[in-house]
Enzyme design. Sequence first.
Site, PDB file in Angstrom:
ATOM      1  N   GLY A 168       4.972   6.049  -4.502  1.00 31.08           N
ATOM      2  CA  GLY A 168       3.519   5.900  -4.439  1.00 31.08           C
ATOM      3  C   GLY A 168       3.031   5.544  -3.057  1.00 31.08           C
ATOM      4  O   GLY A 168       2.066   6.124  -2.545  1.00 31.08           O
ATOM      5  N   ASP A 169       3.678   4.571  -2.422  1.00 26.16           N
ATOM      6  CA  ASP A 169       3.299   4.180  -1.063  1.00 26.16           C
ATOM      7  C   ASP A 169       3.434   5.355  -0.099  1.00 26.16           C
ATOM      8  O   ASP A 169       2.551   5.597   0.733  1.00 26.16           O
ATOM      9  CB  ASP A 169       4.192   3.028  -0.586  1.00 26.16           C
ATOM     10  CG  ASP A 169       3.889   1.721  -1.282  1.00 26.16           C
ATOM     11  OD1 ASP A 169       2.726   1.319  -1.323  1.00 26.16           O
ATOM     12  OD2 ASP A 169       4.837   1.099  -1.798  1.00 26.16           O
ATOM     13  N   SER A 170       4.554   6.066  -0.206  1.00 30.48           N
ATOM     14  CA  SER A 170       4.808   7.153   0.733  1.00 30.48           C
ATOM     15  C   SER A 170       3.828   8.310   0.534  1.00 30.48           C
ATOM     16  O   SER A 170       3.385   8.935   1.500  1.00 30.48           O
ATOM     17  CB  SER A 170       6.246   7.656   0.573  1.00 30.48           C
ATOM     18  OG  SER A 170       7.167   6.619   0.870  1.00 30.48           O
ATOM     19  N   LEU A 171       3.471   8.608  -0.722  1.00 27.07           N
ATOM     20  CA  LEU A 171       2.504   9.667  -0.972  1.00 27.07           C
ATOM     21  C   LEU A 171       1.131   9.288  -0.430  1.00 27.07           C
ATOM     22  O   LEU A 171       0.453  10.104   0.199  1.00 27.07           O
ATOM     23  CB  LEU A 171       2.409   9.956  -2.468  1.00 27.07           C
ATOM     24  CG  LEU A 171       3.524  10.800  -3.072  1.00 27.07           C
ATOM     25  CD1 LEU A 171       3.379  10.869  -4.590  1.00 27.07           C
ATOM     26  CD2 LEU A 171       3.519  12.210  -2.478  1.00 27.07           C
ATOM     27  N   ALA A 173       0.496   7.292   2.009  1.00 29.69           N
ATOM     28  CA  ALA A 173       0.577   7.357   3.469  1.00 29.69           C
ATOM     29  C   ALA A 173       0.545   8.788   3.966  1.00 29.69           C
ATOM     30  O   ALA A 173      -0.082   9.095   4.992  1.00 29.69           O
ATOM     31  CB  ALA A 173       1.861   6.667   3.933  1.00 29.69           C
TER      32      ALA A 173
END
Length: 397
Positions: A168-171, A173
């Site tokens: 979730g964080d990477s998406l 970002a």
Amino acid sequence: MTGALSDIRVIETGTLLAGPFCGQLLGDFGAEVIKLEDPGKGDPMRQWGREKPHGQSLWWPVVARNKKSVTCNLRVREGQDLVRRLVADADVLLENFRPGTLERWGLGWDELSAINPRLILVRVTGYGQTGPYAPRAGFGSIGEAMGGIRYVTGEPDRPPSRSGISLGDSLAATYAAYGTLAALHARERTGRGQVVDSAIYEAVLAMMESLLPEWAVAGYQRERTGAVLPNVAPSNAYPTADGTEVLIAANQDTVFGRLCEVMGMPELAADPRYATHGARGAHQTELDELIAAWTRTQPADKLLAALHEAGVPAGGVYTAKDMLADPHIAAREAIVRVPHPDFGELPMQNVAPRLSADPGAVRWAGPALGQHNDEVYGTLLGLSETERAQLRERGVI
């Protein structure tokens, strides 16, 4: 400096992953990323990760690569004044605090855009800047659940699972970086910056294919299906004679025909149970069992060689060890080795995607805390050595 974004200056004020990974993506293509960290302990990512040789994170050198570390206490007036001075000559300010935090510090959009009308403010949060949930604390795992990916991940007879990475964080970002590039392009026409609002749950939701209309129009709710997609066959991981698994994706009619030839069962391609995509989907379980009975008799290397020769998409399930030994990954330099003062040559993933004329590069690994204070505060802002010393004594930098 090289790279497609080498004329862009980014001030990164976020911590952990959702904001900093966006900064990593921009820095990979040459942007000057000045990361502001708490003077006492820096970004918590400096301590994150499962393995910490020398007491240091192995994640930090990756997510902070290509960045300049500058210490700055954003909670005090003098630190906020330093941000205003940096913003005056920056293209992007990147943050991932709860909505309202920058405003409490006197660094909201109205004030920052008055200082620099061309500034782009990139804001990454769990729920976005507006709406009833905006003030809530929002970590990646919560956004993954709200965005829908948790419910459909895992085995059907078990509770929802998660991937082994901070998806979730990477998406969020990645979408923030995408939005930053769109805003930079729009600025070329308008001369003005704008706010990029990237919410974790919305970034996850954006990846959910036709999940919403399937429910709204057809009344179909996607469920957890483990290693397969329902009605897409054959496309699964199959066991081999040496105890490993091989992925085979032969769900297209012509490709399935080639797989049947390799299996020595060409008649399967004309069998009414398997002759079409729909038929194979309807008989997915029995077809997978049939293929698995064959793959169990084949060593993985021999099996893969035959499948590649026949033009059937197939591959192994790679671990980090496999990636580091793979000749294709080596030939494309998808993994680079970056000098590090404690770890020596540190392997990490290279920049993606590839640009032919303006490629990105990993220029250095994540820096030491405050490593670039003198360069940024002295050279860029023109603060004297005495002024910098006074700021250090007061805990501002």
